[in-house]
Design a protein around this motif. Sequence first.
Motif, PDB file in Angstrom:
ATOM      1  N   ARG A 108      65.264  14.260 -52.686  1.00  0.00           N
ATOM      2  CA  ARG A 108      63.981  13.452 -52.463  1.00  0.00           C
ATOM      3  C   ARG A 108      62.407  14.099 -52.568  1.00  0.00           C
ATOM      4  O   ARG A 108      62.831  14.771 -51.353  1.00  0.00           O
ATOM      5  N   PRO A 110      59.813  12.989 -49.968  1.00  0.00           N
ATOM      6  CA  PRO A 110      58.071  11.781 -49.779  1.00  0.00           C
ATOM      7  C   PRO A 110      56.758  12.559 -50.143  1.00  0.00           C
ATOM      8  O   PRO A 110      56.944  13.677 -50.095  1.00  0.00           O
ATOM      9  N   ASN A 111      56.137  11.740 -50.627  1.00  0.00           N
ATOM     10  CA  ASN A 111      54.963  11.793 -50.529  1.00  0.00           C
ATOM     11  C   ASN A 111      54.015  12.324 -49.344  1.00  0.00           C
ATOM     12  O   ASN A 111      53.835  10.578 -48.462  1.00  0.00           O
ATOM     13  N   LEU A 129      58.685  11.004 -62.061  1.00  0.00           N
ATOM     14  CA  LEU A 129      59.268  10.613 -60.950  1.00  0.00           C
ATOM     15  C   LEU A 129      60.237   9.121 -60.971  1.00  0.00           C
ATOM     16  O   LEU A 129      59.568   7.872 -61.394  1.00  0.00           O
ATOM     17  N   ILE A 130      61.353   9.323 -59.963  1.00  0.00           N
ATOM     18  CA  ILE A 130      62.008   7.787 -60.056  1.00  0.00           C
ATOM     19  C   ILE A 130      62.919   7.095 -58.252  1.00  0.00           C
ATOM     20  O   ILE A 130      62.213   8.437 -57.742  1.00  0.00           O
ATOM     21  N   ASP A 131      61.932   6.489 -58.514  1.00  0.00           N
ATOM     22  CA  ASP A 131      62.409   5.679 -56.456  1.00  0.00           C
ATOM     23  C   ASP A 131      63.958   6.399 -56.801  1.00  0.00           C
ATOM     24  O   ASP A 131      64.731   5.931 -57.315  1.00  0.00           O
ATOM     25  N   TYR A 132      63.937   6.926 -55.259  1.00  0.00           N
ATOM     26  CA  TYR A 132      65.311   7.227 -54.544  1.00  0.00           C
ATOM     27  C   TYR A 132      66.029   5.961 -54.386  1.00  0.00           C
ATOM     28  O   TYR A 132      64.837   5.441 -52.646  1.00  0.00           O
ATOM     29  N   LEU A 133      66.632   5.727 -54.126  1.00  0.00           N
ATOM     30  CA  LEU A 133      67.321   4.768 -53.778  1.00  0.00           C
ATOM     31  C   LEU A 133      68.680   4.608 -53.276  1.00  0.00           C
ATOM     32  O   LEU A 133      69.902   5.138 -53.496  1.00  0.00           O
TER      33      LEU A 133
END
Length: 222
Positions: A108, A110-111, A129-133
């Motif tokens: 993960r 975080p921005n 980049l893909i969303d972390y679910l």
Amino acid sequence: MTRDSISKLLNRLSNEGKDGQLPGVGGFSPTDPDNLPPRPDESSLPLPSDTKICIVGAGISGLYAGLILDHLGVAYDILEASPRPGGRILTHYFSTRKHDYYDIGAMRFPNVPPMERTFDLFKRTGVPLIDYLLNGENTPKRYNGITVFPPKDGTTVEEDPYHVSESNGGIVPDESMKNISTVLEEAFAPLKDALKRGDAESFKLFEELDEYNVRDYLSKKM
């Protein structure tokens, strides 16, 4: 961490009378990570044309350093002890099926301000980049040997499904369970503040907690 290492090296060289071996930083007094000697005037230190840099480790930092040296046109070698690059970043695929993998290393990103350089690297290299679910419709959660599936009939999960409260045989005080969000916020607030400060005191705090996992840390704070 880098500033701390540089400070220790400079102080050791100074104590051994070898500080003059480093161009531009000789004759300095003892220093701490927040008070390093100023950088020398780069114009007075021309880089020899035959200079070659050695980068130790092909993890993300080593590869990023190589990217910068490529841009500057400086020759370099990267030395890596393992048979693969990437360092702590490693994804293990169980099969070729979609999502059938496990991120063993970093998973993960975080921005947030401390990660600006990391996201700059993503942008420069075109990393998708893909969303972390964190949750999925049919994703179970398992803790304390108890597996809990998301309810599908509109019902809600019981208040203490993993039996961590004292009344359910666990070690967490019942009062803390009633105010869990507040307890967690208070427990992690010092770490959040330390990340924002990024000073020597913050580094010392993370050094002291380096061997703690989340459970150990919460047990210490609670």
